[in-house]
Design an enzyme around this catalytic site. Structure first.
Site, PDB file in Angstrom:
ATOM      1  N   ALA A 202       4.581   1.224   1.655  1.00 20.19           N
ATOM      2  CA  ALA A 202       5.683   1.610   0.781  1.00 20.19           C
ATOM      3  C   ALA A 202       6.455   2.787   1.379  1.00 20.19           C
ATOM      4  CB  ALA A 202       5.152   1.963  -0.610  1.00 20.19           C
ATOM      5  N   ASP A 203       5.720   3.785   1.852  1.00 16.74           N
ATOM      6  CA  ASP A 203       6.362   4.953   2.453  1.00 16.74           C
ATOM      7  C   ASP A 203       7.256   4.534   3.620  1.00 16.74           C
ATOM      8  OD1 ASP A 203       5.249   6.683   0.723  1.00 16.74           O
ATOM      9  OD2 ASP A 203       3.735   7.490   2.104  1.00 16.74           O
TER      10      ASP A 203
ATOM     11  N   SER B 267       0.861  -1.175   0.000  1.00 16.88           N
ATOM     12  CA  SER B 267       0.000   0.000   0.000  1.00 16.88           C
ATOM     13  C   SER B 267       0.902   1.231   0.000  1.00 16.88           C
ATOM     14  CB  SER B 267      -0.850   0.011   1.270  1.00 16.88           C
ATOM     15  OG  SER B 267       0.008   0.125   2.397  1.00 16.88           O
ATOM     16  N   LYS B 268       0.295   2.375  -0.201  1.00 15.22           N
ATOM     17  CA  LYS B 268       1.073   3.605  -0.168  1.00 15.22           C
ATOM     18  C   LYS B 268       1.747   3.744   1.198  1.00 15.22           C
ATOM     19  CE  LYS B 268       1.089   8.475  -1.109  1.00 15.22           C
ATOM     20  NZ  LYS B 268       2.375   8.460  -0.423  1.00 15.22           N
ATOM     21  N   ARG B 269       0.985   3.392   2.247  1.00 13.61           N
ATOM     22  CA  ARG B 269       1.528   3.527   3.595  1.00 13.61           C
ATOM     23  C   ARG B 269       2.725   2.611   3.828  1.00 13.61           C
ATOM     24  NH1 ARG B 269      -2.623   3.091   7.395  1.00 13.61           N
ATOM     25  NH2 ARG B 269      -1.188   2.388   9.001  1.00 13.61           N
TER      26      ARG B 269
END
Ligand code: GLU
Length: 494
Positions: free
Chosen positions: A268-269, A264-266
């Site tokens: 990945a960040d 997810s973006k989270r």
């Protein structure tokens, strides 16, 4: 659509943000199928959700596809016979299809407010049924055209009451379809809600617009992410109700985080994995490497071959060899691909790509020096910009790696380095061979091991203890600069 109709595929991003790396994978697989079959690669902008619309997103998609080398055949800026290619410009088609579904009894009008729908869910929520749906089990108790008389419906619409159009999902049916990746897939309609097809603002939802456009644009094959698999039954019910033949389907496996779980973006960040294509471009990744990496993130050629250019992928790609299980994203692997692709470029080209980073690190550099440095370091770079880390190729070192000094700089080092500098003064040729021969002779004359000289010389000349071959490096640094650096190190380090 017959089975042997020329292939038409589409990439259908919603312009809600920057093009995602997973989106580029979807685009790539579609592109590969189009190119290998002599088919058509269509770009369709799915911009019916105005609340999430981001004005620059379409531009970013176009830039990302162009950067990756995926040429679009038909699309909003390319044109084509099946346009317009933005859904916001095709509203009439969706209204017609919705009307046909209503007329055929496959859809109905519903007036329920969000609060009323929430209350219904509240009424039905149990441990066994934690998320009740607007479906066959509940639609009977709601304010919709299934229960209201025709005049009541007409009156409410005339009065300006807000309404949506919902798909009438038949009760207790099994929808079975073939997915080219997942094989036979079946869904029970009891698991499918009466999807909203037209929202109260008159805009179609993704589901209606997607089906209408895939049909109207003659799309033969849909290749997209697995997250859309559960939408297929709704879509197939619409195809059936409208009397249309659905496209062939292939759902790509999920991209997983290196720690497992969906990337997810989270997540990945948190792991420092860039999610947008623009970030990869700006970080200096080669488009060929990103494409190669993404191609193998879900597909395999069935051989040991790992390195592919776009043309090679067009030839080797096979939809039937797309895997089902989730694939783990790995920055290390991407870096590896990047190094491999970089290596295949000419030194001139590597220098050109490294130029901005090198100049940012050391100021203006001479072209010839940059090309020589690129040629020297090509095997050691994973990104062109890594060349900027070898600042010693362009300017004298100001500091010396402390760990290297600790390990390699001995009592006799200064004397040996100074003696080597003397030998280089006499070495007019200053080639890889002559500088190496000079060091071997020095080692013999002094009765010192070669390693006793080579490591201190590297530290003195470059400030580091690792790098490309020492003599190759000295030649790139140049005779005058090498001698100057050796003498300075002797002074500084003693
Ligand atoms: N607009 C959808 C997306 O953003 C398209 C899904 C599909 O390919 O059907 O991914």
């Amino acid at each position: 659509m017959s089975d042997d109709a020329p292939v038409r595929v589409r990439f259908a991003p919603s312009p809600t943000g920057l093009l995602h790396i997973g989106g580029l994978r979807t685009a790539l697989y579609n592109y590969l199928l189009a190119r290998q079959t002599g088919g058509t690669f269509v770009l369709r902008i799915e911009d019916t959700d105005r609340s999430r619309f981001v004005p620059d997103a379409e531009r970013d998609v176009l830039d990302g596809l162009a950067w990756a080398g995926l040429a679009v055949d038909e699309g909003p800026t390319q044109g084509g016979d099946a346009g317009p290619y933005r859904q916001s410009e095709r509203r009439g088609l969706y209204a017609d299809a919705a009307q046909r579904l209503l007329d055929g009894g496959h859809a109905y009008v519903a007036f329920d407010t969000p609060d009323e729908i929430e209350a219904m869910k509240e009424r039905h929520r149990t441990d066994a049924n934690p998320s009740p749906r607007y479906d066959a089990a509940t639609r009977g108790e709601m304010a919709n055209s299934l229960g209201l008389s025709e005049t009541e419906v007409a009156d409410r619409i005339a009065r300006g009451d807000e309404y949506v159009v919902r798909l009438l999902v038949p009760e207790r049916q099994t929808v079975v379809f073939h997915d080219r990746v997942r094989g036979e897939v079946s869904f029970d309609t009891a698991e499918v809600d009466d999807q909203v097809l037209v929202k109260s603002d008159g805009m179609p939802t993704y589901h209606l617009a997607n089906v209408v456009d895939d049909h109207a644009m003659g799309i033969t094959d849909v290749i997209r992410g697995e997250e859309w698999l559960s939408s297929v039954p709704k879509h197939l019910l619409m195809y059936r109700a409208l009397g249309w033949t659905p496209p062939r389907l292939a759902h790509l496996p999920l991209i997983l985080s290196p720690n497992g779980g969906k990337l997810s973006k989270r997540s990945a960040d948190r792991l420092g994995i860039p999610v947008s294509v623009a970030q990869y471009r700006d970080a200096g990744f080669e488009p060929e490497a990103v494409v190669n990496f993404l191609a193998l993130l879900g597909w395999n050629p069935g051989t040991d071959q790992e390195l592919f250019g776009l043309d090679g992928l067009v030839e080797a790609f096979d939809v039937e060899r797309i895997g089902r299980s989730g694939v783990q994203f790995s920055m290390d692997k991407l870096e590896w691909f990047n190094g491999q692709h970089l290596r295949q470029l000419s030194a001139d080209e590597i220098a050109r790509r490294a130029h901005p980073a090198v100049e940012a690190a050391v100021g203006p550099v001479d072209d010839a020096a940059l090309v020589a440095a690129a040629d020297l370091m090509r095997e050691r770079l994973s990104r062109a910009s890594d060349l900027a880390e070898a600042t010693y190729l362009f300017q004298d070192p100001e500091t010396y790696d402390p760990a290297g000094l600790n390990k390699r700089w001995k009592d006799d080092s200064a004397g040996l380095v100074a003696a080597y500098a003397d030998r280089l003064e006499a070495d007019a040729a200053f080639t890889v061979e002559s500088t190496e021969a000079a060091m071997r002779r020095l080692a013999e004359d002094q009765g010192a091991g070669f390693g006793r000289i080579v490591h201190p010389v590297r530290l003195a000349a470059t400030g580091t203890s690792v790098g490309a071959g020492l003599f190759e490096t000295l030649v790139v640094v140049g005779r005058e600069a090498t001698i100057r650096r050796l003498r300075r190190a002797v002074d500084v380090l003693g």
